[in-house]
Design an enzyme around this catalytic site. Sequence first.
Site, PDB file in Angstrom:
ATOM      1  N   ALA A   1      31.947  75.310  28.561  1.00  0.00           N
ATOM      2  CA  ALA A   1      32.812  75.834  27.665  1.00  0.00           C
ATOM      3  C   ALA A   1      32.958  74.302  26.886  1.00  0.00           C
ATOM      4  CB  ALA A   1      34.241  75.659  28.705  1.00  0.00           C
TER       5      ALA A   1
ATOM      6  N   LYS B   1      44.106  74.091  32.893  1.00  0.00           N
ATOM      7  CA  LYS B   1      45.363  74.801  32.493  1.00  0.00           C
ATOM      8  C   LYS B   1      44.710  75.879  31.570  1.00  0.00           C
ATOM      9  CE  LYS B   1      46.582  75.036  29.026  1.00  0.00           C
ATOM     10  NZ  LYS B   1      45.474  75.202  27.815  1.00  0.00           N
TER      11      LYS B   1
END
Length: 466
Positions: A38, A123
């Site tokens: 990522a 998150k």
Amino acid sequence: MASIFSHMKNVYLSMSPPIPAPSENDHEPLRMGILGAANIAPNAVIVPSKSSTGLEVTSVAARDSKRAEEFAKSHGIAKVYGSYDALLKADDVDVVYNPLPNGLHLKWTTEAVMNGKDVLCEKPLASNAQQAREMFAVAREHNRVVLEAFHYRFHPSLHEFAYHLRKALTPENPLVGVKASMMVPGGFIKDSDIRFSYPLAGGALMDCGVYPISTVLYAVRVAGEGARAGSNFDFATWSSGIEVVNADSVLFSTSDKKVLEAKAYLNARGEPGIDEATSARLLVPVPGSPARQKVPCEISASLKTYRDTKIPLLGWRVPKLSLPTVEATLKDGTKVELVNYIAPSIYHCITVTSPSGQQQQYKAYTPSPNSSTDLGVTAAVDGKWEPTVGKPWWTTYRYMVEAFDLGVQAFKRGTAPMFVAPPSSADDAKNRKGGWAPVWMDNRESEVVMECVDKIYEKTGLGKRI
């Protein structure tokens, strides 16, 4: 001039930190594996861990093995696993960082927990509140640590904001309003980004909206009594009293033909389901308020923020840059504001404005002496750092990595996962036989954030993510 060069040096060090001397810790560094190659991973854990003596990134796994190899080579990661499952089953991985798309957080965080790994999960924690509750239930069942990566919560600037807010409060001069925003300039994120994918639980509220939601919740907790992380405060009852008065969303739009053909922004009914911007007004109960006071809170979030005007003749929209800000207002008109709570190591400013308009400004790149005062301890509802911890160049993520390491180590020494948050009293400390993390975000508040997200989406008519 010297201060400018010093600040530039700190920004440089945050991106290229010095390698620490050999560890004097009583434990080997935690070996972290990353799920997915990522884009957020370098800033979130790879670079911050380089200056840590307690945690090191040692492995990565991705669906595309070639991409995983390139990612590992680029960031100096020693080992590549051929699948997520292989990484989670590996004996040389102690903890896991999960930065996968929102819709995959529940599956792979619970898989990690069931394989005996402690998890730092990006998150928003899950697609919806029910998934968040399920995730933590599995963590409790398997006795593992799971922390949501709300990195800004760990930086001293937020704790200094809390100190000045608490200092201004009196019973006769209570908190009467909080506003928070997170607005991403238009064009910064491509229309093909997973943030605009409904199957992956995308949307502005999910991506950047959880920041202002969690920030206003933090400010109200600071203004209340007893709502400390790790305490016996009833977060569930508090959450049930939060009302969404109104909420509005701007639907995602694009002229990209490939994005239109892919239809990832459509929900299961084939209708537009992704917001590119959302604003809402909430009423949040003040913990411990005898009058059951509720504070009006406004949140604004956008993944495509533009100025109202366009470039003459060309008709191009101009991206608008605004720093993430939280502002608390008291009954007498006093305002306490923190500008750039998301990336305070680059720049931030805490401003206290009196009713007459006089301003005082503060900064806290490292823990302030105020945090060790009685008032500072009271204001620090998530805990605080000792003045000796941290460097001026430490980012929010670097403080988060420090806290995660200390929380997991406390657990390994005998503190139950639910008690790794700092104690609220001497008696409370007895539950923490292995110690605690100086700063921690309570799992129960992570659930409250997701419950607010669900309520806001329901109010807009888009419906909660599934």
